[in-house]
Each structure stands twice: as C-alpha cells, then as structure tokens.
Design a protein around this motif. Structure first.
Motif, PDB file in Angstrom:
ATOM      1  N   ASP A 166      38.282  39.602  36.266  1.00  0.00           N
ATOM      2  CA  ASP A 166      37.750  38.852  37.409  1.00  0.00           C
ATOM      3  C   ASP A 166      37.452  37.434  36.967  1.00  0.00           C
ATOM      4  OD1 ASP A 166      37.903  41.226  38.702  1.00  0.00           O
ATOM      5  OD2 ASP A 166      35.746  41.615  38.760  1.00  0.00           O
ATOM      6  N   ARG A 167      38.247  36.514  37.496  1.00  0.00           N
ATOM      7  CA  ARG A 167      38.086  35.107  37.123  1.00  0.00           C
ATOM      8  C   ARG A 167      36.743  34.582  37.625  1.00  0.00           C
ATOM      9  NH1 ARG A 167      42.493  30.485  37.996  1.00  0.00           N
ATOM     10  NH2 ARG A 167      41.210  28.761  37.306  1.00  0.00           N
ATOM     11  N   ASP A 168      36.397  34.948  38.865  1.00  0.00           N
ATOM     12  CA  ASP A 168      35.102  34.582  39.462  1.00  0.00           C
ATOM     13  C   ASP A 168      34.822  35.639  40.524  1.00  0.00           C
ATOM     14  OD1 ASP A 168      36.807  33.902  41.615  1.00  0.00           O
ATOM     15  OD2 ASP A 168      36.854  31.782  41.026  1.00  0.00           O
ATOM     16  N   THR A 169      33.969  35.340  41.497  1.00  0.00           N
ATOM     17  CA  THR A 169      33.648  36.373  42.493  1.00  0.00           C
ATOM     18  C   THR A 169      34.771  36.562  43.514  1.00  0.00           C
ATOM     19  OG1 THR A 169      32.543  34.767  43.928  1.00  0.00           O
ATOM     20  CG2 THR A 169      31.145  35.952  42.356  1.00  0.00           C
ATOM     21  N   GLU A 170      35.764  35.663  43.523  1.00  0.00           N
ATOM     22  CA  GLU A 170      36.807  35.735  44.560  1.00  0.00           C
ATOM     23  C   GLU A 170      38.190  36.124  44.042  1.00  0.00           C
ATOM     24  OE1 GLU A 170      35.479  35.490  47.548  1.00  0.00           O
ATOM     25  OE2 GLU A 170      33.637  35.023  46.446  1.00  0.00           O
ATOM     26  N   LYS A 171      38.496  35.788  42.797  1.00  0.00           N
ATOM     27  CA  LYS A 171      39.871  35.956  42.295  1.00  0.00           C
ATOM     28  C   LYS A 171      39.924  36.883  41.091  1.00  0.00           C
ATOM     29  CE  LYS A 171      41.874  32.735  44.951  1.00  0.00           C
ATOM     30  NZ  LYS A 171      42.860  33.107  45.972  1.00  0.00           N
ATOM     31  N   VAL A 172      40.991  37.681  41.020  1.00  0.00           N
ATOM     32  CA  VAL A 172      41.214  38.547  39.875  1.00  0.00           C
ATOM     33  C   VAL A 172      42.564  38.187  39.243  1.00  0.00           C
ATOM     34  CG1 VAL A 172      42.182  40.392  41.366  1.00  0.00           C
ATOM     35  CG2 VAL A 172      41.358  40.953  39.061  1.00  0.00           C
ATOM     36  N   ILE A 173      42.580  38.117  37.919  1.00  0.00           N
ATOM     37  CA  ILE A 173      43.822  37.879  37.181  1.00  0.00           C
ATOM     38  C   ILE A 173      44.390  39.250  36.812  1.00  0.00           C
ATOM     39  CG2 ILE A 173      44.876  36.793  35.130  1.00  0.00           C
ATOM     40  CD1 ILE A 173      43.472  34.733  36.896  1.00  0.00           C
ATOM     41  N   ILE A 174      45.638  39.494  37.178  1.00  0.00           N
ATOM     42  CA  ILE A 174      46.271  40.793  36.905  1.00  0.00           C
ATOM     43  C   ILE A 174      47.477  40.571  36.001  1.00  0.00           C
ATOM     44  CG2 ILE A 174      47.466  42.781  37.924  1.00  0.00           C
ATOM     45  CD1 ILE A 174      45.839  42.170  40.520  1.00  0.00           C
ATOM     46  N   GLU A 232      45.204  37.201  42.210  1.00  0.00           N
ATOM     47  CA  GLU A 232      45.091  37.727  43.575  1.00  0.00           C
ATOM     48  C   GLU A 232      43.649  37.635  44.046  1.00  0.00           C
ATOM     49  OE1 GLU A 232      46.481  41.746  43.929  1.00  0.00           O
ATOM     50  OE2 GLU A 232      48.581  41.205  43.518  1.00  0.00           O
ATOM     51  N   ASP A 233      43.460  37.703  45.380  1.00  0.00           N
ATOM     52  CA  ASP A 233      42.113  37.824  45.930  1.00  0.00           C
ATOM     53  C   ASP A 233      41.561  39.195  45.551  1.00  0.00           C
ATOM     54  OD1 ASP A 233      42.247  35.365  47.111  1.00  0.00           O
ATOM     55  OD2 ASP A 233      42.918  36.113  49.064  1.00  0.00           O
ATOM     56  N   ILE A 234      40.291  39.260  45.218  1.00  0.00           N
ATOM     57  CA  ILE A 234      39.668  40.556  44.920  1.00  0.00           C
ATOM     58  C   ILE A 234      39.604  41.362  46.222  1.00  0.00           C
ATOM     59  CG2 ILE A 234      37.505  41.687  44.226  1.00  0.00           C
ATOM     60  CD1 ILE A 234      37.032  39.326  42.312  1.00  0.00           C
ATOM     61  N   PRO A 235      40.082  42.607  46.192  1.00  0.00           N
ATOM     62  CA  PRO A 235      40.119  43.397  47.433  1.00  0.00           C
ATOM     63  C   PRO A 235      38.756  44.014  47.771  1.00  0.00           C
ATOM     64  CG  PRO A 235      41.074  44.649  45.617  1.00  0.00           C
ATOM     65  CD  PRO A 235      40.630  43.341  45.044  1.00  0.00           C
ATOM     66  N   TYR A 236      37.922  43.267  48.465  1.00  0.00           N
ATOM     67  CA  TYR A 236      36.603  43.783  48.861  1.00  0.00           C
ATOM     68  C   TYR A 236      36.701  44.528  50.197  1.00  0.00           C
ATOM     69  CZ  TYR A 236      34.383  40.583  45.489  1.00  0.00           C
ATOM     70  OH  TYR A 236      33.984  39.922  44.359  1.00  0.00           O
ATOM     71  N   GLU A 237      35.772  45.452  50.390  1.00  0.00           N
ATOM     72  CA  GLU A 237      35.551  45.978  51.744  1.00  0.00           C
ATOM     73  C   GLU A 237      34.458  45.085  52.329  1.00  0.00           C
ATOM     74  OE1 GLU A 237      34.800  48.756  49.083  1.00  0.00           O
ATOM     75  OE2 GLU A 237      36.961  48.483  48.894  1.00  0.00           O
ATOM     76  N   VAL A 238      34.707  44.513  53.503  1.00  0.00           N
ATOM     77  CA  VAL A 238      33.792  43.509  54.065  1.00  0.00           C
ATOM     78  C   VAL A 238      33.212  43.993  55.387  1.00  0.00           C
ATOM     79  CG1 VAL A 238      33.591  41.117  54.866  1.00  0.00           C
ATOM     80  CG2 VAL A 238      35.194  41.682  53.025  1.00  0.00           C
TER      81      VAL A 238
END
Length: 326
Positions: A38-46, A59-65
């Motif tokens: 997790d790069r930050d609270t919004e993006k994940v490096i895969i 990619e965007d982190i796949p949250y349930e919102v």
C-alpha cells in the motif's frame, strides 16, 4: 533486486517505510507469485510474476464504501467530541482545514456548537479502513452555519460553500493551525488557547511555548529577527497591500529569512515569551497599506465560483446533501 528493477517506472521500492506491511503470495513451488504494497491510503502497488520476470502496476485500493452521517455537539473540544462521535483523526483534522478560512478552531469553538458530517466510511475485507472523502459538512459556530460541499468542478475536486464559491480566501482565520496543534494529541493533552484583542487590533494568543505559528496568507518574508520589546519577530508582505507580523516567538522555522517565499499555512516560527512578555503568547497583527486592520473582521472576497456550465450539477449535489445536513 529483480523486483526493485521491475518496479522502478511505477514506484521506487527502496522508499518502502519501516513498519509498513508488504503482502507476499506464494505459489506451490514456494516462489513469490505476487506482492502488494500500500503506497498510501488510496493506492496499492501490485507486482505479479510472469515467467522469470515481474510486471508491476498501481491500482486503487478496493475498499467497500458506505455513506455515513455523523452528528455531534461540542461539549469539550471539537477534536475529542468528533472522535467520540465516530470520526477518525484524519477526518477531524480535515474538517478543521476545510473551515479554517471562516472559523478559528483554536479559540472560537463554543460549547453547544454543532457539526454534521457526511463522509465515506470504508472497510477492506471486512476490516475498518481509513475514512474516504468528506462529501458534505455543516458546522454551526456561535449560531452561524458554515457549509462545505465536495464537488468535481470540471474534473478538479474541491470544497464549495452553499453559494458555490470555493472555500478558499487570501487569509486563514488564525495564525495557529488547528491541524498542527492537534495532530497526534489525545484530548487530555490538548491545551486550550485564549485570545484577546487590544485597541490597535493586536491579537494576543496565549498558547503553550513551542506551539507552531503559521503564515495566515501566502507572502514574502520582509524581516525575521530581534526587535526589542517584540522579541523574535517575523513580518510578512502579502498581495493587495496587506502585511502581517508575528511577535515574541521562541524560534523561527528552519531556513526562514528575509526575501523567502512562504505558503499559506506554512510553519514560520514557534510561540514563545521573548521581548517584553509576561508569558508565552503570540502577538499577531495585520495592516492594510500601513494602517492597522482587525483580522477578525476581514471581509475578503470569496474563492472562485463554480463554472457556469457546472452550476446545475452542483445544485443537485447540494440539495441532496442539504436535506441530510439539516
């Protein structure tokens, strides 16, 4: 090393911070097939293995919102009351930022003030995650209602008041940033700050020594040094003929000297008791073309209005959220 090389165009993996989690997924032959960071609270490096190589993407982190509404009343400090109402610290500080042009959260909040916040509550795989965007907010301070609505104005997200003006002004309401003072504190340690205004519109903020002082507007350092009774003093020049001063400081921010540019909200020094002073306080004053003005009564032009072609879309969002905020 192969992974670092493969990732270099997407993210410099040598920047990974101590204490942050990296998730590895292994195949049957015990080789790492996939890595997530997790790069930050919004993006994940895969990073995924393809043959002997890795392909890396962000990619965007796949949250349930879910959209949540929190209502609260000031009984103690906004920071404590808002956390007790269920908001995360990051969201509480963001609300302080949002309304920092209209409300001085360090000295103007009163018992009985109310707040209604509509925000994105997020979970990830069923676990609580950092809050998402604040969608709309209303803060009633001493009987006056302040509104903020999140709106994408031509692709640029920002917060607007009820009349569709960007919540930005030339000056912050106060030279002490609620975020800088509160962040990382627990309510018990939060020190109340008091404010008095003298006849010449000098405003004295009694605050603990070392409290960060921020530039209330973008500007240039006219001077930063010792000025007799003022002790350590900073004078800033701003657009439209305004100047501000900050006196009795214990210290200046690193590298601050005459001619330096400062951003609005940037830390320029720290509260102290230098010069003729009976205790730690900040002496803050403002002039317009050399004449003292009362910073608390400034009627500054509002921020930019929403583009004409987006007005209708804004009204739709505003009316949807206004109902919930009431």
């Amino acid at each position: 090393a192969m992974l670092v090389e493969a990732a270099k165009d997407v993210y410099d993996l040598t920047n990974i911070r101590i204490g942050k989690t990296i998730r590895f997924y292994f195949g049957q032959d015990a080789r790492a097939e996939r890595m997530e960071y997790d790069r930050d609270t919004e993006k994940v490096i895969i990073a995924e293995r393809s043959g002997d190589d890795f392909s890396v993407r962000e990619e965007d982190i796949p949250y349930e919102v879910s959209q949540e509404t929190v209502r609260g009343k000031i009984e103690n400090f906004f920071y404590v009351d808002a956390m007790n109402a269920g908001l995360s610290e990051a969201t509480v500080l963001e609300i302080g930022d949002l309304f920092s042009f209209g409300i001085d959260f360090t000295t103007e909040i009163r018992q009985g003030d109310t707040f209604n916040i509509i925000y994105e509550k997020r979970t990830r795989n069923g676990e609580q995650a950092p809050d998402g965007k604040i969608l709309a907010a209303k803060f009633v301070n001493e009987g006056t209602a302040h509104h903020a609505y999140y709106f994408e104005n031509g692709g640029e997200g920002g917060y607007y008041d009820g009349d569709g003006f960007l919540l930005e002004r030339q000056f912050l309401k106060a030279p002490l940033s609620y975020r800088r003072i509160t962040s990382g504190f627990t309510g018990a340690r939060y020190h109340p700050i008091t404010r008095t205004v003298s006849a010449h519109y000098q405003i004295d903020y009694a605050a603990p020594s070392g409290t960060p002082v921020v530039a209330s507007a973008r500007g240039t350092v006219a001077s930063a040094g010792w000025e007799g009774g003022w002790g350590n003093m900073i004078r800033l020049r701003h657009d439209n003929g305004y100047t501000t001063h900050y006196g009795h400081l214990s210290a200046f921010a690193k590298g601050l000297k005459g001619g330096a540019q400062v951003a609005q909200g940037e830390v320029i020094g720290y509260v102290g008791s230098t010069g003729w002073s009976t205790g730690p306080h900040l002496d803050y004053g403002m002039k317009l073309n050399g004449t003292p003005v009362n910073p608390l009564k400034l009627d500054l032009p509002k921020g930019k209005p929403i583009n004409e072609e987006n007005k209708e879309a804004f009204e739709v969002i505003k009316s949807r959220f206004s109902v919930i905020l009431e």
